[in-house]
Enzyme design. Structure first.
Site, PDB file in Angstrom:
ATOM      1  N   GLU A  42       0.744  -1.401  -0.156  1.00  0.00           N
ATOM      2  CA  GLU A  42       0.027  -0.104   0.084  1.00  0.00           C
ATOM      3  C   GLU A  42       0.820   1.358   0.021  1.00  0.00           C
ATOM      4  O   GLU A  42       0.514   2.249   0.801  1.00  0.00           O
ATOM      5  CB  GLU A  42      -0.951  -0.015   1.166  1.00  0.00           C
ATOM      6  CG  GLU A  42      -1.882  -1.281   1.158  1.00  0.00           C
ATOM      7  CD  GLU A  42      -2.728  -1.347   2.515  1.00  0.00           C
ATOM      8  OE1 GLU A  42      -2.615  -0.301   3.398  1.00  0.00           O
ATOM      9  OE2 GLU A  42      -3.698  -2.330   2.790  1.00  0.00           O
ATOM     10  N   ASN A  45       1.958  -4.961  -3.204  1.00  0.00           N
ATOM     11  CA  ASN A  45       0.772  -5.407  -2.843  1.00  0.00           C
ATOM     12  C   ASN A  45      -0.287  -4.288  -2.732  1.00  0.00           C
ATOM     13  O   ASN A  45       0.308  -3.485  -1.890  1.00  0.00           O
ATOM     14  CB  ASN A  45       0.816  -6.582  -1.595  1.00  0.00           C
ATOM     15  CG  ASN A  45      -0.855  -7.023  -1.372  1.00  0.00           C
ATOM     16  OD1 ASN A  45      -1.199  -7.785  -2.056  1.00  0.00           O
ATOM     17  ND2 ASN A  45      -0.927  -6.920   0.127  1.00  0.00           N
ATOM     18  N   HIS A  78     -10.159  -6.634  -1.575  1.00  0.00           N
ATOM     19  CA  HIS A  78     -11.223  -6.454  -0.655  1.00  0.00           C
ATOM     20  C   HIS A  78     -12.430  -5.896  -1.376  1.00  0.00           C
ATOM     21  O   HIS A  78     -12.277  -4.652  -1.640  1.00  0.00           O
ATOM     22  CB  HIS A  78     -10.737  -5.713   0.428  1.00  0.00           C
ATOM     23  CG  HIS A  78      -9.487  -6.095   1.068  1.00  0.00           C
ATOM     24  ND1 HIS A  78      -9.921  -7.437   2.077  1.00  0.00           N
ATOM     25  CD2 HIS A  78      -8.215  -5.991   1.266  1.00  0.00           C
ATOM     26  CE1 HIS A  78      -8.865  -7.828   2.566  1.00  0.00           C
ATOM     27  NE2 HIS A  78      -7.925  -7.159   2.094  1.00  0.00           N
ATOM     28  N   GLU A  97      -6.024 -11.225  -0.868  1.00  0.00           N
ATOM     29  CA  GLU A  97      -6.682 -10.907   0.310  1.00  0.00           C
ATOM     30  C   GLU A  97      -8.131 -10.825  -0.193  1.00  0.00           C
ATOM     31  O   GLU A  97      -8.990  -9.921   0.466  1.00  0.00           O
ATOM     32  CB  GLU A  97      -6.314  -9.587   0.762  1.00  0.00           C
ATOM     33  CG  GLU A  97      -4.844  -9.680   1.215  1.00  0.00           C
ATOM     34  CD  GLU A  97      -4.531  -8.269   2.200  1.00  0.00           C
ATOM     35  OE1 GLU A  97      -5.309  -7.453   2.093  1.00  0.00           O
ATOM     36  OE2 GLU A  97      -3.122  -8.148   1.917  1.00  0.00           O
ATOM     37  N   ASP A 152     -11.866 -10.765  -0.299  1.00  0.00           N
ATOM     38  CA  ASP A 152     -13.283 -11.049   0.304  1.00  0.00           C
ATOM     39  C   ASP A 152     -14.263 -10.163  -0.238  1.00  0.00           C
ATOM     40  O   ASP A 152     -13.838  -9.267  -0.891  1.00  0.00           O
ATOM     41  CB  ASP A 152     -13.078 -10.949   1.912  1.00  0.00           C
ATOM     42  CG  ASP A 152     -12.614  -9.443   2.394  1.00  0.00           C
ATOM     43  OD1 ASP A 152     -12.430  -8.521   1.745  1.00  0.00           O
ATOM     44  OD2 ASP A 152     -12.353  -9.548   3.456  1.00  0.00           O
TER      45      ASP A 152
END
Ligand code: XIL
Length: 366
Positions: free
Chosen positions: A169, A212, A248, A277, A279
């Site tokens: 990030e 990432n 996400h 990641e 979801d």
């Protein structure tokens, strides 16, 4: 995902010559496990719950205490990512003290269960310990601290980590480097990012080193910033090997339909790509139980994300951010949203689980 057509065809021929009973245990496993359904060389992973938000929840450490959780973790997944246990505040709680117990336990569990590990993460603006953020260190000290941390942590697990999220990030949504909230970039300048990759590579030459981030699933200002930076670093010979999208996602927003083409443009630079990641959160409906329609939409987001990764040659690692709603970070971080995972609190499989399983099987059969 690269094609394994020939191998699959050979297996099919071999299977024909076996009695039905002998073939059954194998097909049974495949029938019900994500890791077995995955094409050869494709890793389906999950975050391993512990640390972070879990510490303030009314349950004991999931990874070490929840038997059913551990069983599913071993059965279903071929890759694991420590959710918090390798982050700075967890693994390096004091300047002269590391706490490797939880990370060691995850890596050992993975090896026992023939799983690979994604390391997460080394250079980030978040979840840093107070002693670091408030330490008023000089530039020289900070550089030495970062170098020592990366050398120590990456070195400890050398040869046992498939992919490391070296830098996490580092851009904001406008594609600007985080020169304020990222202590490393603020104090040491953007060049420290390249150094982090160099130090990690020196400590473990076998690990694939990644950038990432979230909100980089589609082609946008932020993913463009990565695309430009990576080319620059590769020209300088910096050991960058991968670009990964956290994913996400929320059903509040449309699905990023250009995910596959975005992954492809990084693939074209010679990088590996990954989903790290995933979801898919939704608005908690009145009554607190998702509707069938909500679950169908969610399953579709899971399916499309997996399909995009499977379609790209160098996308061989696909990780969901936990598998059960029981331990999700979502309700803690996104007010009014939840139910983001592929199993319920009770570990019942949701449509999203079957969407992944069926998509993997179809890809394997191709
Ligand atoms: C989250 C964890 O899931 C929580 O337990 C923790 O409290 C906060 O961080 N991007 C990342 C992950 O790279 O490390 C974050 O994980 C989610 C967003």
């Amino acid at each position: 995902m690269r094609s394994v057509r020939t191998a699959t065809a050979a297996l099919a021929v071999a299977a024909l010559s076996l009695p039905l009973l002998a073939a059954a245990p194998h097909s049974e496993a495949r029938h019900d496990r994500l890791r077995a359904a995955a094409p050869e060389g494709f890793f389906v992973g999950t975050a391993v719950a512990g640390g972070g938000h879990h510490l303030s929840q009314p349950y004991p450490d999931p990874f070490t205490s929840d038997k059913q959780y551990r069983k599913i973790l071993a059965r279903q997944f071929g890759s694991v990512s420590p959710e918090n246990q390798m982050k700075w505040d967890f693994i390096h709680p004091e300047r002269d003290r590391y706490d490797f117990a939880a990370a060691d336990a995850i890596v050992a569990f993975a090896e026992r269960n023939r799983q690979v590990v994604r390391g997460h993460t080394l250079l980030w603006h978040s979840q840093n310990p107070e002693w670091l953020e408030q330490g008023n260190f000089s530039k020289e000290q900070l550089r030495a601290i970062l170098r020592e941390h990366i050398t120590t942590v990456v070195g400890r697990y050398a040869g046992r980590i498939q992919q490391w999220d070296v830098a996490n990030e580092i851009f904001d949504d406008q594609g600007r480097l985080r020169t304020q909230d990222n202590i490393w970039i603020r104090e040491l300048g953007p060049g420290v990012v390249a150094d982090a990759f160099r130090w990690a590579h020196a400590a473990d030459p076998r690990a694939k080193l990644f950038f990432n981030d979230y909100n980089v699933e589609g082609v946008n200002a932020k993913s463009n910033a990565y695309h430009t930076l990576v080319q620059d670093l590769l020209r300088q010979g910096v050991p960058v090997h991968g670009f990964s999208v956290q994913a996400h996602l929320s059903t509040r927003y449309g699905f990023p339909g250009d995910l596959e083409s975005n992954l492809r443009r990084f693939d074209a630079l010679g990088l590996e790509t990954a989903v790290t990641e995933l979801d898919v959160r939704m608005d908690v409906p009145e009554g607190g139980v998702p509707t069938a329609e909500q679950e169908r939409t969610q399953a579709e987001y899971y399916r499309r994300t997996l399909a995009a990764c499977l379609a790209v040659d160098g996308c061989d690692s696909f990780t969901i951010w936990g598998f059960t709603d029981k331990y999700s970070w979502v309700p803690v971080f996104f007010e009014g949203e939840g139910f983001a995972n592929v199993m319920t609190d009770e570990f019942e499989r949701k449509p999203a689980f079957y969407a992944l399983l069926d998509t993997l099987k179809a890809a394997r059969g191709r």
